[in-house]
Scaffold this motif. Structure first.
Motif, mmCIF file in Angstrom:
data_model
loop_
_atom_site.group_PDB
_atom_site.id
_atom_site.type_symbol
_atom_site.label_atom_id
_atom_site.label_comp_id
_atom_site.label_asym_id
_atom_site.label_seq_id
_atom_site.Cartn_x
_atom_site.Cartn_y
_atom_site.Cartn_z
ATOM 1 N N LEU A 144 0.837 -1.196 0.000
ATOM 2 C CA LEU A 144 0.000 0.000 0.000
ATOM 3 C C LEU A 144 0.873 1.248 0.000
ATOM 4 C CD1 LEU A 144 -2.515 -1.156 2.731
ATOM 5 C CD2 LEU A 144 -2.988 -0.962 0.301
ATOM 6 N N GLU A 145 0.381 2.297 -0.639
ATOM 7 C CA GLU A 145 1.098 3.569 -0.635
ATOM 8 C C GLU A 145 1.026 4.170 0.761
ATOM 9 O OE1 GLU A 145 0.616 7.973 -2.565
ATOM 10 O OE2 GLU A 145 -0.142 6.271 -3.694
ATOM 11 N N ASP A 146 2.201 4.564 1.306
ATOM 12 C CA ASP A 146 2.258 5.120 2.662
ATOM 13 C C ASP A 146 1.914 6.604 2.604
ATOM 14 O OD1 ASP A 146 2.705 5.789 5.259
ATOM 15 O OD2 ASP A 146 4.664 4.826 5.391
ATOM 16 N N PRO A 147 0.709 7.000 3.075
ATOM 17 C CA PRO A 147 0.277 8.387 2.967
ATOM 18 C C PRO A 147 0.962 9.332 3.953
ATOM 19 C CG PRO A 147 -1.360 7.119 4.129
ATOM 20 C CD PRO A 147 -0.306 6.149 3.678
ATOM 21 N N ALA A 148 1.501 8.794 5.026
ATOM 22 C CA ALA A 148 2.140 9.621 6.059
ATOM 23 C C ALA A 148 3.189 8.772 6.781
ATOM 24 C CB ALA A 148 1.099 10.151 7.035
#
Length: 188
Positions: A144-148
């Protein structure tokens, strides 16, 4: 200094737009600010227009974010939930046929508590769970793309069962990074 920069970057982008808009509006109204900014009449008009545009963009972005049900939950409530607690709402009634009890994922968000973009994991959960009665979605944070990167993220999903209008949800408030599973259910 690094702490100050991290806090500035951690502010939601919608608020940054509104803040920038107010700064430009101040320049337009005040004109001269401590002798360092001295716009002419054309500069003041331009600052007013740019300020109004930035404020409008920020407000529209904020209203888009406020449509997300999880954005309305106070952070203190989220942090008060015990770790590893799974919140799930499952259908109370029995579906009359199998098609009406199949999962249709409407939204999945990784890091909603860190102001991540709502629905940033919908495609992955839908690919795994759509069309099933039950689904245990394994959360692979590496995929998953790490948003923070500097924030401990949660994971939440919403789905419908068949053609029904009811929306069901499940959430993990704290992820360990190893075999975290979110359970989606449309069966009895």
């Amino acid at each position: 200094m690094q702490n100050v920069i991290l806090r500035l970057v951690d502010v939601p982008i919608a608020r940054m737009f509104v803040l920038a808009g107010f700064i430009f509006m101040m320049i337009a109204v005040l004109g001269k600010i401590e002798g360092k900014i001295e716009p002419g009449s054309f500069g003041r008009i331009g600052a007013a227009i740019l300020g109004a545009i930035l404020i409008a963009i920020g407000i529209s972005m904020q209203s888009d974010e406020s449509r997300d049900i999880y954005a309305k939950v106070p952070q203190s409530v989220i942090s008060a939930i015990p770790t590893r607690n799974v919140v799930a709402i499952t259908p109370a009634s029995t579906a009359s046929n199998t098609e009406s009890s199949l999962i249709k994922v409407t939204s999945a968000t990784y890091g909603r508590n860190c102001n991540a973009k709502p629905g940033n994991a919908t495609a992955q959960v839908a690919k795994e769970c759509d069309g099933h009665n039950n689904c245990d979605f394994t959360i692979d944070t590496a995929a998953l793309e790490d948003p923070a990167p500097s924030c401990s993220k949660d994971f939440a999903a919403e789905w419908k069962c068949g053609n029904g209008n009811a929306i069901y949800s499940a959430a993990l408030t704290s992820l360990t990074g190893k075999n975290d599973k979110l359970h989606l259910n449309c069966a009895n």
